[in-house]
Scaffold this active site. Structure first.
Site, mmCIF file in Angstrom:
data_model
loop_
_atom_site.group_PDB
_atom_site.id
_atom_site.type_symbol
_atom_site.label_atom_id
_atom_site.label_comp_id
_atom_site.label_asym_id
_atom_site.label_seq_id
_atom_site.Cartn_x
_atom_site.Cartn_y
_atom_site.Cartn_z
ATOM 1 N NE ARG A 155 -4.414 5.159 10.019
ATOM 2 C CZ ARG A 155 -4.847 4.202 8.838
ATOM 3 N NH1 ARG A 155 -4.046 3.076 8.904
ATOM 4 N NH2 ARG A 155 -5.819 4.391 8.263
ATOM 5 N NE ARG A 161 -4.808 5.522 3.591
ATOM 6 C CZ ARG A 161 -5.068 4.661 4.609
ATOM 7 N NH1 ARG A 161 -5.464 4.995 5.941
ATOM 8 N NH2 ARG A 161 -5.227 3.467 4.459
ATOM 9 C CG HIS A 192 -9.116 6.561 2.634
ATOM 10 N ND1 HIS A 192 -9.230 6.422 1.342
ATOM 11 C CD2 HIS A 192 -8.729 5.466 3.021
ATOM 12 C CE1 HIS A 192 -8.666 5.230 1.009
ATOM 13 N NE2 HIS A 192 -8.230 4.727 2.089
ATOM 14 C CD GLU A 226 -2.995 -1.139 2.241
ATOM 15 O OE1 GLU A 226 -2.779 -0.288 3.181
ATOM 16 O OE2 GLU A 226 -3.826 -1.967 2.036
ATOM 17 C CG HIS A 234 -9.974 6.800 6.863
ATOM 18 N ND1 HIS A 234 -11.010 5.786 6.578
ATOM 19 C CD2 HIS A 234 -8.764 5.996 7.010
ATOM 20 C CE1 HIS A 234 -10.301 4.725 6.643
ATOM 21 N NE2 HIS A 234 -9.008 4.710 6.627
#
Length: 535
Positions: free
Chosen positions: A386, A290, A244, A122, A351
């Protein structure tokens, strides 16, 4: 007059997601546990987590690499000792989940019996290290653990209960400063009850419901953060709200998340004309962290004056897409979208709360006997942003650490004495629920407009003025009327909104998830933003 109800347990765990369930299951072997769930047991953020859990399983990967990737994503203000602790304990936590029966995907043709699991990659990760159960990892974890908890003789599950406030010795005028339990609202019977316990653990998740658009379920209303703050605990880094990048833009799917693993498996982000734009913003393109991807989408939407961007994986074989993303494929088909043939309309949405209640490596807060684990906590793991798939990992690692700490102390802590019952002799039933609905809408809208993906000093000042006015109204309402689910959540959300705004105003730079147009540069020296309540 209803008779007062008092529950008693060694440990009260408030929250029933991955963090709460993991803690309860570890402690139930040696103690009595009450597990409090605001809705049905499964209705939390864990259930909806799609991507997976980061852990070093591949021989070509290293703990040092996982640490390095987390530090880079955290934009310079992670606590490196905490990051290392988490990465080192990740595999043990995952092996416990596997032992519990979580069905992680395995490679089709297993060539390594010692490592049979399919690992995906990811954004922000330098290796494939994400264990997953198709695209519904959270659901697999949640259902497995809740079945174990529901049948454990030492775990009492209380569903449809809201925690109202923590009971502390200081509040009762007793010696010391220790948590003694909590007042809780039984939503089914519409009555306030008391729970006394030797230890209390907050596992209530984050506070993304403070924003107009969120990928989170309705229960994510910052309850644990607000309760801990009112009980005298410090909070940190509340300005770092992760948006997100890819939430489905569709009138009938307000909260449906499109996992980062789509981009990990080759999906492109496109403008309405079909052109890619992420290579213009970052050399990692769609695999950038992100915060970078969310800001790029937000910038392009505002620049072009359009409602959404598009996520496109249709260039991959249809069989590959359906196998790896069955939940997303099925849900989109229900809405008339075939992701094997066409791009998916997307927008960013609130998110994840990277800040929270300050804890140590064992999950202990500033209040004796009170622990905070999972998204509700600030451990130092996430810093200013994060890294993908470190969230469920944090839940597992710190729940296990908290369990070990509580086990070492439980024989030394007596059960609290009698606690006063909830007093509602001077309140009445409300006939003005419209006030709550109006304030709720106003709060979430101005937080989205003024304290969203991109901020300015003036926007933050406007937000603080509005939240101060709302706090006064809500406190007056709370003092005069009986509690309800909406009132309790609104009271907590407005408190969390104030903490977010105050943290954002204190940070005179742009870093990670906090982007302020009046302070666009990153300071040379920076650290966490810490707020301390008046005691």
């Amino acid at each position: 007059m209803k008779q007062a109800v008092e529950h008693q347990s060694d440990i009260l765990v408030i929250g029933s997601g991955a963090a709460g369930l993991t803690l309860a299951l570890h402690l139930a072997e040696k103690a009595k546990v009450i597990l409090l769930s605001k809705g049905p047991l499964s209705e939390g953020s864990t259930y909806y987590a799609q991507g997976g859990i980061a852990s070093v399983f591949d021989e070509g990967d290293t703990i040092e690499s996982h640490v390095a990737d987390t530090l880079v994503a955290g934009a310079g203000i992670c606590d490196e000792a905490v990051v290392t602790f988490t990465a080192e304990n990740a595999k043990g936590a995952m092996q416990w989940l596997i032992k519990c029966g979580v069905p992680f995907d395995k490679e089709e043709h297993i060539t390594n019996e010692a490592q049979p699991y399919h690992l995906t990659r990811e954004g922000g990760h330098s290796h494939r290290r994400i264990l997953h159960a198709a695209d519904a990892t959270g659901k697999a974890v949640q259902t497995t653990l809740q079945e174990l908890a529901a049948t454990h003789p030492n775990i009492q599950v209380l569903e449809r209960y809201n925690a109202i406030d923590l009971i502390t010795s200081r509040k009762l005028g007793r010696a010391g400063n220790r948590v003694l339990g909590a007042y809780v609202w039984n939503r089914s019977l519409e009555q306030v009850e008391t729970v006394k316990a030797r230890f209390v653990a907050l596992a209530t998740g984050g506070s993304s419901k403070v924003y107009q658009y969120t990928s989170n379920p309705d229960v994510a209303s910052g309850d644990g953060i607000a309760m801990a703050w009112r009980a005298g605990c410090r909070v940190a880094n509340m300005e770092f709200n992760q948006f997100h990048p890819t939430c489905l833009f569709h009138a009938e799917a307000r909260n449906f998340l499109l996992t980062e693993a789509l981009r990990g498996e080759g999906a492109y982000l496109r403008r309405p004309d079909g052109s890619r734009f992420m290579p213009d913003f970052d050399e990692r393109a769609e695999l950038a962290p992100r915060d970078i991807v969310a800001r790029a989408i937000d910038y392009e939407m505002k620049r072009l004056g359009v409602d959404c961007m598009y996520l496109d994986i249709s260039h991959k074989p249809a069989d590959f897409i359906i196998k790896h993303f069955p939940t997303i494929h099925s849900r989109c088909l229900e809405l008339g979208l075939d992701i094997t043939k066409e791009p998916i309309p997307i927008v960013p949405a609130a998110h994840y709360t990277c800040g929270g209640v300050m804890t140590d490596l064992h999950g202990q807060t500033d209040l004796n006997g009170l622990y905070a684990i999972g998204e509700v906590a600030y451990t130092g793991l996430h810093g200013a942003n994060r890294l993908a798939s470190n969230s469920l990992l944090e839940c597992l690692v710190f729940a296990r650490a908290a369990a070990m700490d509580i086990e070492s102390l439980i024989g030394k802590i007596p059960m609290p004495g009698s606690l006063p019952a909830w007093d509602e002799s001077r309140v009445s039933n409300s006939d003005e629920e419209v006030v709550i609905a109006h304030n709720w809408h106003e709060l979430r809208l101005f937080m989205w407009d003024y304290v969203g993906i991109v901020r300015t000093d003036k926007r933050l000042e406007r937000a603080l003025r509005r939240v101060t006015m709302l706090q006064q109204e809500i406190q007056e309402y709370y003092s005069n009327f009986r509690v309800s689910n909406n009132l309790l959540e609104l009271r907590n959300l407005v408190q969390v909104a104030e903490l977010i705004i105050r943290c954002a105003m204190a940070r005179k730079e742009s870093r990670g998830l906090h982007c302020n147009l009046d302070h666009p540069e990153k300071l040379e020296h920076s650290g966490p933003t810490i707020l301390s309540p008046e005691r």
